[in-house]
Design a protein around this motif. Structure first.
Motif, PDB file in Angstrom:
ATOM      1  N   ARG A   1     -10.927   4.198   3.042  1.00  0.00           N
ATOM      2  CA  ARG A   1     -10.728   5.547   2.507  1.00  0.00           C
ATOM      3  C   ARG A   1      -9.326   5.662   1.891  1.00  0.00           C
ATOM      4  O   ARG A   1      -9.148   6.191   0.799  1.00  0.00           O
ATOM      5  CB  ARG A   1     -10.925   6.577   3.633  1.00  0.00           C
ATOM      6  N   ILE A   2      -8.345   5.101   2.586  1.00  0.00           N
ATOM      7  CA  ILE A   2      -6.961   5.146   2.079  1.00  0.00           C
ATOM      8  C   ILE A   2      -6.872   4.373   0.754  1.00  0.00           C
ATOM      9  O   ILE A   2      -6.287   4.836  -0.230  1.00  0.00           O
ATOM     10  CB  ILE A   2      -5.971   4.537   3.114  1.00  0.00           C
ATOM     11  N   LEU A   3      -7.477   3.176   0.733  1.00  0.00           N
ATOM     12  CA  LEU A   3      -7.401   2.346  -0.486  1.00  0.00           C
ATOM     13  C   LEU A   3      -8.128   3.013  -1.654  1.00  0.00           C
ATOM     14  O   LEU A   3      -7.622   3.035  -2.777  1.00  0.00           O
ATOM     15  CB  LEU A   3      -7.988   0.955  -0.204  1.00  0.00           C
ATOM     16  N   ASN A   4      -9.285   3.584  -1.374  1.00  0.00           N
ATOM     17  CA  ASN A   4     -10.039   4.279  -2.431  1.00  0.00           C
ATOM     18  C   ASN A   4      -9.198   5.431  -3.005  1.00  0.00           C
ATOM     19  O   ASN A   4      -9.125   5.599  -4.221  1.00  0.00           O
ATOM     20  CB  ASN A   4     -11.354   4.828  -1.897  1.00  0.00           C
ATOM     21  N   ALA A   5      -8.542   6.163  -2.100  1.00  0.00           N
ATOM     22  CA  ALA A   5      -7.720   7.288  -2.566  1.00  0.00           C
ATOM     23  C   ALA A   5      -6.575   6.795  -3.451  1.00  0.00           C
ATOM     24  O   ALA A   5      -6.110   7.506  -4.338  1.00  0.00           O
ATOM     25  CB  ALA A   5      -7.173   8.068  -1.364  1.00  0.00           C
ATOM     26  N   GLY A   6      -6.137   5.557  -3.216  1.00  0.00           N
ATOM     27  CA  GLY A   6      -5.055   4.974  -4.021  1.00  0.00           C
ATOM     28  C   GLY A   6      -5.553   4.325  -5.304  1.00  0.00           C
ATOM     29  O   GLY A   6      -4.774   3.680  -6.007  1.00  0.00           O
ATOM     30  N   GLY A   7      -6.857   4.437  -5.579  1.00  0.00           N
ATOM     31  CA  GLY A   7      -7.380   3.907  -6.840  1.00  0.00           C
ATOM     32  C   GLY A   7      -7.941   2.498  -6.752  1.00  0.00           C
ATOM     33  O   GLY A   7      -8.219   1.870  -7.781  1.00  0.00           O
ATOM     34  N   PHE A   8      -8.103   1.970  -5.526  1.00  0.00           N
ATOM     35  CA  PHE A   8      -8.651   0.622  -5.363  1.00  0.00           C
ATOM     36  C   PHE A   8     -10.097   0.681  -4.904  1.00  0.00           C
ATOM     37  O   PHE A   8     -10.446   1.500  -4.047  1.00  0.00           O
ATOM     38  CB  PHE A   8      -7.855  -0.159  -4.304  1.00  0.00           C
ATOM     39  N   SER A   9     -10.917  -0.199  -5.451  1.00  0.00           N
ATOM     40  CA  SER A   9     -12.237  -0.392  -4.847  1.00  0.00           C
ATOM     41  C   SER A   9     -12.051  -1.441  -3.747  1.00  0.00           C
ATOM     42  O   SER A   9     -11.004  -2.083  -3.647  1.00  0.00           O
ATOM     43  CB  SER A   9     -13.250  -0.864  -5.894  1.00  0.00           C
TER      44      SER A   9
ATOM     45  N   LEU B   1      -6.343  -9.749  -1.131  1.00  0.00           N
ATOM     46  CA  LEU B   1      -6.635  -9.575   0.289  1.00  0.00           C
ATOM     47  C   LEU B   1      -5.794  -8.439   0.862  1.00  0.00           C
ATOM     48  O   LEU B   1      -4.636  -8.251   0.452  1.00  0.00           O
ATOM     49  CB  LEU B   1      -6.309 -10.866   1.056  1.00  0.00           C
ATOM     50  N   LEU B   2      -6.366  -7.720   1.812  1.00  0.00           N
ATOM     51  CA  LEU B   2      -5.652  -6.625   2.476  1.00  0.00           C
ATOM     52  C   LEU B   2      -4.294  -7.112   2.995  1.00  0.00           C
ATOM     53  O   LEU B   2      -4.214  -8.159   3.638  1.00  0.00           O
ATOM     54  CB  LEU B   2      -6.488  -6.120   3.664  1.00  0.00           C
ATOM     55  N   GLY B   3      -3.260  -6.365   2.688  1.00  0.00           N
ATOM     56  CA  GLY B   3      -1.939  -6.639   3.253  1.00  0.00           C
ATOM     57  C   GLY B   3      -1.144  -7.725   2.551  1.00  0.00           C
ATOM     58  O   GLY B   3       0.005  -7.976   2.909  1.00  0.00           O
ATOM     59  N   VAL B   4      -1.742  -8.391   1.574  1.00  0.00           N
ATOM     60  CA  VAL B   4      -1.040  -9.495   0.908  1.00  0.00           C
ATOM     61  C   VAL B   4      -0.447  -9.009  -0.417  1.00  0.00           C
ATOM     62  O   VAL B   4      -1.147  -8.408  -1.226  1.00  0.00           O
ATOM     63  CB  VAL B   4      -1.990 -10.689   0.649  1.00  0.00           C
TER      64      VAL B   4
END
Ligand SMILES: Cc1cc2nc3c(=O)[nH]c(=O)nc-3n(C[C@H](O)[C@H](O)[C@H](O)COP(=O)(O)OP(=O)(O)OC[C@H]3O[C@@H](n4cnc5c(N)ncnc54)[C@H](O)[C@@H]3O)c2cc1C
Length: 299
Positions: free
Chosen positions: A39-47, A245-248
């Motif tokens: 949800r956080i990533l989507n809100a930031g414009g990432f799929s 990748l998440l966090g990288v």
């Protein structure tokens, strides 16, 4: 050198320390943790693409349990209206135990994804599984499923031929990455420049062939060369996306997004986080420095 020593000492490093470091790379143990992160990533414009951790299972009932958990991921994505596909490793679905059972598990997932208007990407594992993975993919395609993505590993000598075949057989969606497993030199490039060169040649084959490419890398050189190739060809946003990748390398990720390129984040979660983290640390001893700092209270 220090990083390599930390990697060698991994078996005796407390799980809690590895956990401290890997928190950044893993959404958490539960599906709700992944949902929060997406949800956080989507809100930031990432799929996103969601990955349930846990590969190379040793019993078929584990494959059933994994399949049920992945079915729950598709439901959560639909119910919570998240922008995320799902990625799966076939060794998680029983590929090394019973190919027929693996096929049925993957088929069930692709069918469910289709019903929900979603997609499944089949991650590529070590070279012993590559042929069997392509077999399952082509079998599903022959049945009419078009909502499956595959992965190309640029370090493999065979990959350009595999990609030409993929294009001839109809192409579709494919993630292009360097490849993460330690493979023999007889079948793979080990030299960084050779892998980069092959990566760019494969990207060209895929774009020429009209595939939709997920450019999965955190390597500045490849990101820049890929962006330049896309610009030169005036490739539309529907023809490619970057994937990380998440966090990288989050600053690189943010700058790629700011430049207007679509970007998908791979979000792993699950109880098997420890095995995943140890694998990442072995493959990328650079992160091992963080373990050292965590052990001495400076992280
Ligand atoms: C979305 C996605 C999906 C992938 N799926 C597959 C797959 O199905 N099969 C497969 O074999 N491989 C897969 N990979 C892994 C890939 O093959 C590479 O091993 C990995 O991405 C590292 O290569 P790189 O291109 O980022 O370049 P590198 O030169 O390895 O990395 C560039 C820089 O990024 C940073 N970095 C890279 N990886 C990490 C990390 N894990 N933690 C911290 N820092 C890091 C480092 O600072 C490094 O200097 C995937 C990668 C991504 C991004």
């Amino acid at each position: 050198m220090l990083n390599r020593l930390v990697v060698a000492a991994l078996p005796v490093i407390p799980k809690s320390i590895v956990g401290l470091v890997s928190r950044r790379y893993i959404a958490g143990e539960r599906l709700t943790d992944a949902v929060d992160q997406i949800r956080i990533l989507n809100a930031g414009g990432f799929s996103c693409t969601t990955d349930l951790l846990g590969e190379y299972i040793t019993r078929l009932d584990e494959a059933d349990a994994n399949r049920r958990q992945i079915e729950a991921i598709f439901s959560a994505i639909e119910e919570q209206r998240l922008n995320s596909t799902v990625s799966v490793k076939l060794s998680q679905m029983g590929l090394l135990l019973d190919k027929g059972a693996c096929y049925k598990n993957v088929r069930a997932l692709v069918e469910l994804a289709h019903l929900k208007g979603n997609r499944l990407t089949i991650d590529m594992e070590d070279s012993s599984t590559v042929d069997a993975t392509w077999d399952i993919f082509y079998r599903l395609r022959a049945e009419g499923f078009t909502n499956i993505g595959m992965v190309a590993q640029a370090y493999l000598h065979r990959i350009q031929d595999d990609m030409r075949k993929f294009i001839r057989q109809g192409g579709g969606e494919i993630r292009l990455c360097k490849g993460i497993y330690i493979e023999p030199v007889s079948i793979s490039y080990r030299n960084r420049e050779d892998v980069r060169r092959n990566f760019m040649q494969v990207l060209e084959i895929l774009l020429d062939g009209g595939a939709k490419v997920g450019i999965a890398t955190h390597d500045d050189v490849l990101v820049e060369q890929s962006a330049a190739m896309i610009l030169k060809r005036k490739a539309p946003a529907s023809a490619y996306e970057f994937q990380m990748l998440l966090g990288v390398r989050e600053s690189l990720r943010d700058s790629v997004r700011r430049r207007g390129h679509p970007l998908r984040v791979y979000v792993p979660y699950g109880e098997s986080w420890y095995a995943y983290s140890v694998r990442r640390l072995r493959e990328n001893p650079q992160i091992a420095g963080y373990v050292f700092k965590a052990m001495f209270g400076r992280a």
